[in-house]
Design an enzyme around this catalytic site. Sequence first.
Site, PDB file in Angstrom:
ATOM      1  N   GLY A 103       2.835  -1.174   4.232  1.00 44.23           N
ATOM      2  CA  GLY A 103       2.902   0.248   3.905  1.00 44.23           C
ATOM      3  C   GLY A 103       4.341   0.667   3.643  1.00 44.23           C
ATOM      4  O   GLY A 103       4.882   0.468   2.550  1.00 44.23           O
ATOM      5  N   GLY A 104       4.975   1.242   4.650  1.00 50.20           N
ATOM      6  CA  GLY A 104       6.327   1.808   4.519  1.00 50.20           C
ATOM      7  C   GLY A 104       7.329   0.915   3.800  1.00 50.20           C
ATOM      8  O   GLY A 104       8.056   1.370   2.908  1.00 50.20           O
ATOM      9  N   ASN A 153       0.869  -1.185   0.000  1.00 48.14           N
ATOM     10  CA  ASN A 153       0.000   0.000   0.000  1.00 48.14           C
ATOM     11  C   ASN A 153       0.902   1.230   0.000  1.00 48.14           C
ATOM     12  O   ASN A 153       1.502   1.563   1.011  1.00 48.14           O
ATOM     13  CB  ASN A 153      -0.889  -0.051   1.253  1.00 48.14           C
ATOM     14  CG  ASN A 153      -1.703   1.220   1.445  1.00 48.14           C
ATOM     15  OD1 ASN A 153      -1.800   2.047   0.527  1.00 48.14           O
ATOM     16  ND2 ASN A 153      -2.292   1.382   2.613  1.00 48.14           N
ATOM     17  N   TRP A 154       0.962   1.885  -1.161  1.00 46.55           N
ATOM     18  CA  TRP A 154       1.891   3.021  -1.281  1.00 46.55           C
ATOM     19  C   TRP A 154       1.363   4.306  -0.652  1.00 46.55           C
ATOM     20  O   TRP A 154       2.077   5.298  -0.584  1.00 46.55           O
ATOM     21  CB  TRP A 154       2.211   3.272  -2.753  1.00 46.55           C
ATOM     22  CG  TRP A 154       3.072   2.210  -3.366  1.00 46.55           C
ATOM     23  CD1 TRP A 154       3.677   1.164  -2.710  1.00 46.55           C
ATOM     24  CD2 TRP A 154       3.434   2.083  -4.747  1.00 46.55           C
ATOM     25  NE1 TRP A 154       4.386   0.403  -3.609  1.00 46.55           N
ATOM     26  CE2 TRP A 154       4.263   0.940  -4.858  1.00 46.55           C
ATOM     27  CE3 TRP A 154       3.144   2.819  -5.901  1.00 46.55           C
ATOM     28  CZ2 TRP A 154       4.800   0.524  -6.087  1.00 46.55           C
ATOM     29  CZ3 TRP A 154       3.671   2.412  -7.114  1.00 46.55           C
ATOM     30  CH2 TRP A 154       4.496   1.285  -7.195  1.00 46.55           C
ATOM     31  N   HIS A 161      -9.502   1.345   4.809  1.00 44.61           N
ATOM     32  CA  HIS A 161      -8.217   1.483   5.511  1.00 44.61           C
ATOM     33  C   HIS A 161      -8.396   2.432   6.703  1.00 44.61           C
ATOM     34  O   HIS A 161      -9.169   3.399   6.617  1.00 44.61           O
ATOM     35  CB  HIS A 161      -7.149   2.024   4.559  1.00 44.61           C
ATOM     36  CG  HIS A 161      -5.773   1.961   5.145  1.00 44.61           C
ATOM     37  ND1 HIS A 161      -5.314   2.913   6.020  1.00 44.61           N
ATOM     38  CD2 HIS A 161      -4.793   1.044   5.031  1.00 44.61           C
ATOM     39  CE1 HIS A 161      -4.080   2.581   6.402  1.00 44.61           C
ATOM     40  NE2 HIS A 161      -3.745   1.453   5.810  1.00 44.61           N
ATOM     41  N   GLU A 195      -6.673   4.757   7.799  1.00 41.25           N
ATOM     42  CA  GLU A 195      -6.383   6.166   7.523  1.00 41.25           C
ATOM     43  C   GLU A 195      -7.580   6.848   6.862  1.00 41.25           C
ATOM     44  O   GLU A 195      -7.824   8.032   7.065  1.00 41.25           O
ATOM     45  CB  GLU A 195      -5.107   6.282   6.674  1.00 41.25           C
ATOM     46  CG  GLU A 195      -3.880   6.037   7.549  1.00 41.25           C
ATOM     47  CD  GLU A 195      -2.669   5.495   6.815  1.00 41.25           C
ATOM     48  OE1 GLU A 195      -2.643   5.521   5.575  1.00 41.25           O
ATOM     49  OE2 GLU A 195      -1.743   5.031   7.515  1.00 41.25           O
TER      50      GLU A 195
HETATM   51  P1  PGA Z   1       2.887   0.216   7.595  1.00 43.78           P
HETATM   52  O1  PGA Z   1       1.425   0.442   6.975  1.00 43.78           O
HETATM   53  O2  PGA Z   1       3.405  -1.083   7.007  1.00 43.78           O
HETATM   54  O3  PGA Z   1       3.680   1.390   7.179  1.00 43.78           O
HETATM   55  O4  PGA Z   1       2.709   0.099   9.081  1.00 43.78           O
HETATM   56  C1  PGA Z   1       0.525  -0.617   6.775  1.00 43.78           C
HETATM   57  C2  PGA Z   1      -0.769  -0.118   6.198  1.00 43.78           C
HETATM   58  O5  PGA Z   1      -1.230   0.960   6.592  1.00 43.78           O
HETATM   59  O6  PGA Z   1      -1.375  -0.782   5.331  1.00 43.78           O
END
Ligand code: PGA
Length: 252
Positions: free
Chosen positions: A234-235, A9-10, A95, A97
């Site tokens: 993510g990261g 997930n960018w 998600h 966020e």
């Molecule tokens: P992260 O993010 O690997 O940077 O913790 C995961 C995500 O939000 O899908």
Amino acid sequence: MRRPVIAGNWKMFKTRGEAVTFIEELKPRVANVTHCEVVVAPPFTALADAAQAAKGSGIGIAAQDVHWDAEGAHTGDVSPKMLLDAGCSHVIIGHSERRHDHGETDEEVNRKLKAALAAGLTPIVCVGETLEERESNQTQQVLQRQFQGGFAGLTPSEFSRIIMAYEPVWAIGTGRTATPEQAQESHAYLRELARAQFGEERAQAVRILYGGSVKPENIKGLMAQQDLDGALVGGASLKVGSFAGIIDYPAA
Ligand code: PGA
């Protein structure tokens, strides 16, 4: 047998050019990968270019959100049909966020999910508790609410086309991964909810990914858990080296 999925997930990272460069570099690294499916989720603006670059590679392309309507007066939104047109195979829905930044509710998640399924996209639906909820022993209640709200009104056959992602909010982007045991506990609980609502066969077949500070260093321990079927990263998905290191978890 559940085929694992490693999805990147960018978020709000990478221009079109950066996305294409990433895909071109990733392709040879995954050319012989058969043990899992690989998916990347670029921002909307880079979807079409990423999909074009990924053609024939087996790398799936996911959007990070979708609207439930096919078209209409919804400034800033993108429809399932538009995602298909851009070359998407998958879409991330709910998600944390988006739930946090945009106030997305379980009911909206449900509408998006149904629209994505109707369009033929594979939804990756995220659930997970905040730190406060975990510390007040509400993890299962929260997961139950998100599950029942998000998956309301789905038939078992629709449910079988979904990928779930358990992402404890306190582990996202914090470097604080859930322990494999903590993750397993929630994954087993989610599978139990799936069993209650959609039956044993669908519950056994649904893939449940873990998300939250997944790295090449911790993926193996997570993947060893019985109910963990991959990762939403993510990261560590922003660099080809670390993302490929996660995809190569059997060799880690
Ligand atoms: P992260 O993010 O690997 O940077 O913790 C995961 C995500 O939000 O899908």
